[in-house]
Design a protein around this motif. Structure first.
Motif, PDB file in Angstrom:
ATOM      1  N   ILE A  17       0.883  -1.127  -0.137  1.00  0.00           N
ATOM      2  CA  ILE A  17       0.034  -0.107   0.068  1.00  0.00           C
ATOM      3  C   ILE A  17       0.718   1.400  -0.108  1.00  0.00           C
ATOM      4  O   ILE A  17       0.645   2.218  -0.826  1.00  0.00           O
ATOM      5  CB  ILE A  17      -0.998   0.005   1.410  1.00  0.00           C
ATOM      6  CG1 ILE A  17      -2.159  -1.112   1.008  1.00  0.00           C
ATOM      7  CG2 ILE A  17      -1.486   1.405   1.306  1.00  0.00           C
ATOM      8  CD1 ILE A  17      -2.707  -1.323   2.114  1.00  0.00           C
ATOM      9  N   PHE A  18       1.781   1.374   0.836  1.00  0.00           N
ATOM     10  CA  PHE A  18       2.824   2.458   0.896  1.00  0.00           C
ATOM     11  C   PHE A  18       3.683   2.788  -0.406  1.00  0.00           C
ATOM     12  O   PHE A  18       3.674   3.895  -0.805  1.00  0.00           O
ATOM     13  CB  PHE A  18       3.639   2.305   2.183  1.00  0.00           C
ATOM     14  CG  PHE A  18       2.956   2.632   3.425  1.00  0.00           C
ATOM     15  CD1 PHE A  18       1.851   2.293   3.806  1.00  0.00           C
ATOM     16  CD2 PHE A  18       3.292   3.879   4.006  1.00  0.00           C
ATOM     17  CE1 PHE A  18       1.057   2.407   5.205  1.00  0.00           C
ATOM     18  CE2 PHE A  18       2.714   4.115   5.239  1.00  0.00           C
ATOM     19  CZ  PHE A  18       1.501   3.643   5.642  1.00  0.00           C
ATOM     20  N   LEU A  19       3.983   1.553  -1.021  1.00  0.00           N
ATOM     21  CA  LEU A  19       4.829   1.737  -2.282  1.00  0.00           C
ATOM     22  C   LEU A  19       4.083   2.287  -3.362  1.00  0.00           C
ATOM     23  O   LEU A  19       4.177   3.314  -4.336  1.00  0.00           O
ATOM     24  CB  LEU A  19       5.498   0.550  -2.712  1.00  0.00           C
ATOM     25  CG  LEU A  19       6.522  -0.021  -1.714  1.00  0.00           C
ATOM     26  CD1 LEU A  19       6.973  -1.427  -2.127  1.00  0.00           C
ATOM     27  CD2 LEU A  19       7.821   1.020  -2.054  1.00  0.00           C
ATOM     28  N   PHE A  20       2.602   1.800  -3.291  1.00  0.00           N
ATOM     29  CA  PHE A  20       1.674   2.098  -4.379  1.00  0.00           C
ATOM     30  C   PHE A  20       1.188   3.668  -4.076  1.00  0.00           C
ATOM     31  O   PHE A  20       1.301   4.505  -5.148  1.00  0.00           O
ATOM     32  CB  PHE A  20       0.405   1.530  -3.980  1.00  0.00           C
ATOM     33  CG  PHE A  20      -0.926   1.921  -4.905  1.00  0.00           C
ATOM     34  CD1 PHE A  20      -0.986   1.508  -6.336  1.00  0.00           C
ATOM     35  CD2 PHE A  20      -2.083   2.723  -4.362  1.00  0.00           C
ATOM     36  CE1 PHE A  20      -1.829   2.050  -7.017  1.00  0.00           C
ATOM     37  CE2 PHE A  20      -3.026   3.231  -5.290  1.00  0.00           C
ATOM     38  CZ  PHE A  20      -2.973   2.713  -6.640  1.00  0.00           C
ATOM     39  N   ILE A  21       1.212   4.380  -2.891  1.00  0.00           N
ATOM     40  CA  ILE A  21       0.848   5.756  -2.717  1.00  0.00           C
ATOM     41  C   ILE A  21       2.045   6.468  -3.113  1.00  0.00           C
ATOM     42  O   ILE A  21       1.674   7.629  -3.889  1.00  0.00           O
ATOM     43  CB  ILE A  21       0.759   5.958  -1.006  1.00  0.00           C
ATOM     44  CG1 ILE A  21      -0.518   5.311  -0.689  1.00  0.00           C
ATOM     45  CG2 ILE A  21       0.575   7.345  -1.034  1.00  0.00           C
ATOM     46  CD1 ILE A  21      -0.689   5.214   0.787  1.00  0.00           C
ATOM     47  N   GLY A  22       3.157   5.938  -2.778  1.00  0.00           N
ATOM     48  CA  GLY A  22       4.566   6.616  -3.543  1.00  0.00           C
ATOM     49  C   GLY A  22       4.590   6.851  -4.769  1.00  0.00           C
ATOM     50  O   GLY A  22       4.966   7.915  -5.417  1.00  0.00           O
ATOM     51  N   LEU A  23       4.291   5.917  -5.427  1.00  0.00           N
ATOM     52  CA  LEU A  23       3.953   5.788  -7.009  1.00  0.00           C
ATOM     53  C   LEU A  23       2.900   6.595  -7.580  1.00  0.00           C
ATOM     54  O   LEU A  23       3.106   7.456  -8.746  1.00  0.00           O
ATOM     55  CB  LEU A  23       3.635   4.423  -7.685  1.00  0.00           C
ATOM     56  CG  LEU A  23       5.084   3.369  -7.438  1.00  0.00           C
ATOM     57  CD1 LEU A  23       4.551   1.969  -7.791  1.00  0.00           C
ATOM     58  CD2 LEU A  23       6.146   3.678  -8.182  1.00  0.00           C
ATOM     59  N   VAL A  24       1.727   6.661  -6.873  1.00  0.00           N
ATOM     60  CA  VAL A  24       0.761   7.522  -7.231  1.00  0.00           C
ATOM     61  C   VAL A  24       0.878   8.776  -7.306  1.00  0.00           C
ATOM     62  O   VAL A  24       0.560   9.894  -8.232  1.00  0.00           O
ATOM     63  CB  VAL A  24      -0.634   7.190  -6.421  1.00  0.00           C
ATOM     64  CG1 VAL A  24      -1.686   8.257  -6.736  1.00  0.00           C
ATOM     65  CG2 VAL A  24      -1.077   5.665  -6.798  1.00  0.00           C
ATOM     66  N   VAL A  25       1.570   9.608  -6.234  1.00  0.00           N
ATOM     67  CA  VAL A  25       2.054  10.938  -5.918  1.00  0.00           C
ATOM     68  C   VAL A  25       3.290  11.197  -6.436  1.00  0.00           C
ATOM     69  O   VAL A  25       3.523  12.700  -6.433  1.00  0.00           O
ATOM     70  CB  VAL A  25       1.648  11.219  -4.603  1.00  0.00           C
ATOM     71  CG1 VAL A  25       0.250  10.762  -4.010  1.00  0.00           C
ATOM     72  CG2 VAL A  25       2.740  10.692  -3.709  1.00  0.00           C
ATOM     73  N   ALA A  26       3.902  10.490  -7.055  1.00  0.00           N
ATOM     74  CA  ALA A  26       5.362  10.645  -7.472  1.00  0.00           C
ATOM     75  C   ALA A  26       5.282  12.022  -8.632  1.00  0.00           C
ATOM     76  O   ALA A  26       6.196  12.915  -8.622  1.00  0.00           O
ATOM     77  CB  ALA A  26       6.324   9.537  -8.147  1.00  0.00           C
ATOM     78  N   ARG A  27       4.580  11.561  -9.704  1.00  0.00           N
ATOM     79  CA  ARG A  27       4.347  12.568 -10.747  1.00  0.00           C
ATOM     80  C   ARG A  27       4.386  14.042 -10.348  1.00  0.00           C
ATOM     81  O   ARG A  27       5.200  14.898 -10.703  1.00  0.00           O
ATOM     82  CB  ARG A  27       3.290  12.126 -11.721  1.00  0.00           C
ATOM     83  CG  ARG A  27       3.476  13.136 -13.221  1.00  0.00           C
ATOM     84  CD  ARG A  27       2.569  12.361 -14.184  1.00  0.00           C
ATOM     85  NE  ARG A  27       2.583  13.356 -15.339  1.00  0.00           N
ATOM     86  CZ  ARG A  27       1.926  13.029 -16.461  1.00  0.00           C
ATOM     87  NH1 ARG A  27       1.346  11.965 -16.370  1.00  0.00           N
ATOM     88  NH2 ARG A  27       2.183  13.704 -17.434  1.00  0.00           N
ATOM     89  N   LYS A  28       3.268  14.177  -9.563  1.00  0.00           N
ATOM     90  CA  LYS A  28       2.779  15.661  -9.053  1.00  0.00           C
ATOM     91  C   LYS A  28       3.893  16.154  -8.159  1.00  0.00           C
ATOM     92  O   LYS A  28       4.443  17.297  -8.350  1.00  0.00           O
ATOM     93  CB  LYS A  28       1.428  15.707  -8.187  1.00  0.00           C
ATOM     94  CG  LYS A  28       1.023  17.121  -8.149  1.00  0.00           C
ATOM     95  CD  LYS A  28      -0.261  16.944  -7.504  1.00  0.00           C
ATOM     96  CE  LYS A  28      -0.792  18.519  -7.288  1.00  0.00           C
ATOM     97  NZ  LYS A  28      -2.077  18.500  -6.797  1.00  0.00           N
ATOM     98  N   ALA A  29       4.525  15.240  -7.090  1.00  0.00           N
ATOM     99  CA  ALA A  29       5.653  15.616  -6.159  1.00  0.00           C
ATOM    100  C   ALA A  29       6.759  16.085  -6.751  1.00  0.00           C
ATOM    101  O   ALA A  29       7.599  17.011  -6.541  1.00  0.00           O
ATOM    102  CB  ALA A  29       5.611  14.526  -5.305  1.00  0.00           C
ATOM    103  N   GLY A  30       6.987  15.298  -8.032  1.00  0.00           N
ATOM    104  CA  GLY A  30       8.259  15.695  -8.794  1.00  0.00           C
ATOM    105  C   GLY A  30       8.343  17.085  -9.790  1.00  0.00           C
ATOM    106  O   GLY A  30       9.356  17.365 -10.417  1.00  0.00           O
ATOM    107  N   LYS A  31       7.231  17.784  -9.585  1.00  0.00           N
ATOM    108  CA  LYS A  31       6.831  19.054 -10.478  1.00  0.00           C
ATOM    109  C   LYS A  31       8.022  20.148 -10.127  1.00  0.00           C
ATOM    110  O   LYS A  31       8.754  20.817 -10.941  1.00  0.00           O
ATOM    111  CB  LYS A  31       5.568  19.508 -10.479  1.00  0.00           C
ATOM    112  CG  LYS A  31       4.640  18.542 -11.128  1.00  0.00           C
ATOM    113  CD  LYS A  31       3.156  19.205 -11.093  1.00  0.00           C
ATOM    114  CE  LYS A  31       2.958  20.737 -11.508  1.00  0.00           C
ATOM    115  NZ  LYS A  31       1.496  20.923 -11.270  1.00  0.00           N
ATOM    116  N   ASN A  32       8.020  20.333  -8.902  1.00  0.00           N
ATOM    117  CA  ASN A  32       8.743  21.428  -8.379  1.00  0.00           C
ATOM    118  C   ASN A  32       9.080  21.230  -6.676  1.00  0.00           C
ATOM    119  O   ASN A  32       8.493  20.400  -5.936  1.00  0.00           O
ATOM    120  CB  ASN A  32       8.292  22.786  -8.362  1.00  0.00           C
ATOM    121  CG  ASN A  32       7.005  22.695  -7.910  1.00  0.00           C
ATOM    122  OD1 ASN A  32       6.589  22.575  -6.878  1.00  0.00           O
ATOM    123  ND2 ASN A  32       5.777  23.235  -8.841  1.00  0.00           N
ATOM    124  N   THR A  33       9.766  22.024  -6.167  1.00  0.00           N
ATOM    125  CA  THR A  33      10.195  21.908  -4.731  1.00  0.00           C
ATOM    126  C   THR A  33       9.050  22.245  -3.848  1.00  0.00           C
ATOM    127  O   THR A  33       9.048  21.895  -2.780  1.00  0.00           O
ATOM    128  CB  THR A  33      11.648  22.759  -4.542  1.00  0.00           C
ATOM    129  OG1 THR A  33      11.070  24.254  -4.702  1.00  0.00           O
ATOM    130  CG2 THR A  33      12.787  22.430  -4.899  1.00  0.00           C
TER     131      THR A  33
END
Length: 575
Positions: A17-33
């Motif tokens: 579950i936790f790895l899935f959450i990380g993958l789901v939000v990764a794209r938006k989180a990587g946009k900027n600081t």
């Protein structure tokens, strides 16, 4: 011990579950600081508050409480209960100011409040001092606790435990940024609270314990029940009560209880939708952390005295536990071995959740300092947002590896607690006053950090020597550190020049607006006192209900209700 198939299913499902959450939000989180470190500054108070509580529920926290209870009784918890005053000070005096500052990290404060090359140096130095050195020590303590849990419950070595856990926590922390941390913190907090309460109920009903009443009447436990220390025992009174309440809370910098706010608490406040959400989040955190959560750990700590009356009994029960890892703090995990299949899996998941919540927060917070306040400010000011996020992700790997390695040099949760307090001894008053006392300057902070760190390392090395130069109790070491450091930075403040007038006026205009910096101070002081008294009243009322002292518990509950009523009435005044 042997885990059933159901236990392993729970553990593996949790990781998935936790790895899935990380993958789901990764794209938006990587946009900027802004997204990676502050989740777009749009988070609600309840999610931020729960995240603060989840982060302070580290894998070493139940062990620390158990160690305090076993050594000094319930009143031993005053060494951290006293920090409620620090937290409430942040709620009513600083939460709104932090959010209004608009900084990405609390270290940006230095170039808002101070001026010149000294301010730049201070920002870069603090980035490495807190983000790397202090952060690694904090995480090392959590890693040590996680390794002890794995050794007792899973039968694996410290090396194996840290290897597996590090890989998982680094992956989802580096992918999801703060938003991933906040979402997982919510799930982790629910699991952790359910697991700890359920485990406590089961343990109290073990045949060896015989229920709550039998536990409280046990001859070994009865002497440990006092919530207030024995006032006739001068040494215990000074150690557990006077120094924490008279000195420690305002004078030391400790993760999660920083005078004036700071660290990952400031990061959560800066991620709030507005000043109101920042204030509510911090208030919820302090109430839940001090009033709601401690008693399940305390009860398990008391029960462990019956099952494992001394360290020898723990060593006998767990012969494969390394001698360096033995201590009173492992009694909590030792008690978990009595749980049945399914429940032990849930509790193990809750402890893993506590470990991952704290580590992921520390990694994200530490990397925010490295990226925003060191790399992006001094190494590569023209770096793109994508580059900064990449450096942040690399930083999480380096920090995690360093913390895991340093954990091999520590022995118990109390060792880490004392070391962190000592490193921050004497700096707290500066962090409280720097918003309001214009004389405070960069040299004040440099002096405070340098003096407190040198004293802490001196005491730490002395204790690790085969033949120490001297023996001095930790509370006297703390007091000496506070006195020397405070005198040192105050003298430096008075003999150096204050920040230039333009910088100071710009800073005060930003955080205080057109009103005086002391506007509504009387109402804020009243709110601070009401918050402290009300929270302590709930904490103690819960304890007295458990002890079946219903009259005292009822009176304290009424006092808590009065504090809440008055606080609600003056809320608009203080905000």
């Amino acid at each position: 011990m042997h885990l059933a198939t159901l236990d392993w299913v729970l553990i593996l499902s949790f990781f998935a579950i936790f790895l899935f959450i990380g993958l789901v939000v990764a794209r938006k989180a990587g946009k900027n600081t802004q997204e990676f470190f502050l989740s777009g500054r749009n988070m609600p108070w309840w999610l931020l508050g729960i995240s603060m509580v989840a982060t302070t529920f580290a894998a070493d926290t139940p062990g620390l409480v158990t160690e305090l209870v076993r050594k000094n009784g319930v009143s031993g918890n005053w060494v951290w209960w006293a920090m409620l005053l620090t937290g409430m000070l942040t709620v009513f005096f600083y939460a709104k100011l932090w959010r209004k500052s608009g900084v990405l990290t609390d270290l940006e404060f230095y170039e808002l409040r101070y001026s010149g090359k000294a301010a730049k140096f201070l920002r870069g130095f603090r980035a490495l001092y807190l983000g790397v050195v202090f952060n690694i020590i904090t995480m090392a303590g959590v890693c040590l606790a996680g390794a002890k849990i794995a050794n007792i419950l899973l039968g694996i070595s410290q090396e194996e435990a840290l290897l597996y856990s590090s890989i998982i926590v680094v992956i989802y922390s580096s992918l999801g940024g703060l938003k991933g941390v906040l979402i997982t913190d919510l799930i982790q907090f629910i699991i952790a609270m359910v697991g700890s309460i359920w485990a406590t109920v089961y343990i109290l009903n073990l045949p060896e314990i015989g229920g709550l009443s039998n536990l409280l009447e046990n001859q070994q436990v009865a002497t440990k029940l006092n919530i207030l220390p024995d006032f006739s025992n001068t040494e215990m009174l000074i150690t557990l009560f006077i120094i924490p309440l008279a000195v420690q809370w305002w004078s030391t910098w400790y993760p999660g209880a920083e005078p004036g706010g700071g660290g990952y608490i400031a990061q959560r406040m800066l991620a709030a939708k507005n000043e109101k959400h920042a204030t509510w989040a911090t208030l919820f955190f302090n109430f839940a952390h001090y009033a709601v959560r401690p008693w399940p750990w305390i009860l398990v700590g008391l029960a462990s005295i019956v099952m494992f009356p001394n360290l020898e009994s723990i060593a006998t029960a767990f012969p494969n536990l390394n001698a360096e890892m033995q201590g009173h703090d492992v009694a909590y995990v030792a008690m978990m071995t009595y749980l049945p299949a399914g429940l032990i899996g849930l509790v193990l998941v809750s402890l893993i959740a506590a470990f991952m919540s704290t580590i992921s927060t520390q990694l994200n917070w530490g990397s925010s300092y490295i990226v925003n306040d060191f790399y992006g400010r001094f190494v590569n000011p023209s770096a793109s947002e994508k580059q900064k996020v990449l450096v942040g992700r690399i930083s999480t790997v380096v920090l995690m590896t360093s913390a895991a390695l340093f954990s091999f040099y520590l022995q118990s949760a109390k060792d880490v607690f004392d070391l962190l307090l000592q490193i921050g001894a004497g700096t707290g008053l500066l962090f409280i006053l720097r918003w309001f006392w214009s004389r405070v300057n960069p040299y004040s902070e440099i002096a405070a950090m340098s003096i407190s760190f040198i004293i802490a390392i001196f005491f730490f090395v002395n204790e690790k020597m085969d033949s120490p130069l001297f023996e001095l109790a930790s509370h006297w070491q703390l007091t000496i550190g506070v006195i020397i450091t405070t005198i040192g930075w105050v003298l430096v403040t008075l003999i150096t020049k204050p920040t230039d007038k333009d910088t100071l006026e710009s800073f005060e205009s930003l955080v205080f607006g057109e009103k005086s910096k002391f506007y509504n101070f009387n109402y804020k002081i009243l709110a601070f006192l009401l918050g402290v008294i009300g929270t302590y009243s709930v904490l103690f009322a819960t304890g007295y209900f458990i002890y079946s002292k219903f009259v005292t518990a009822t009176l304290l509950s009424i006092l808590a209700a009065i504090c809440c009523f008055v606080l609600v009435r003056i809320w608009k005044r203080i905000n």
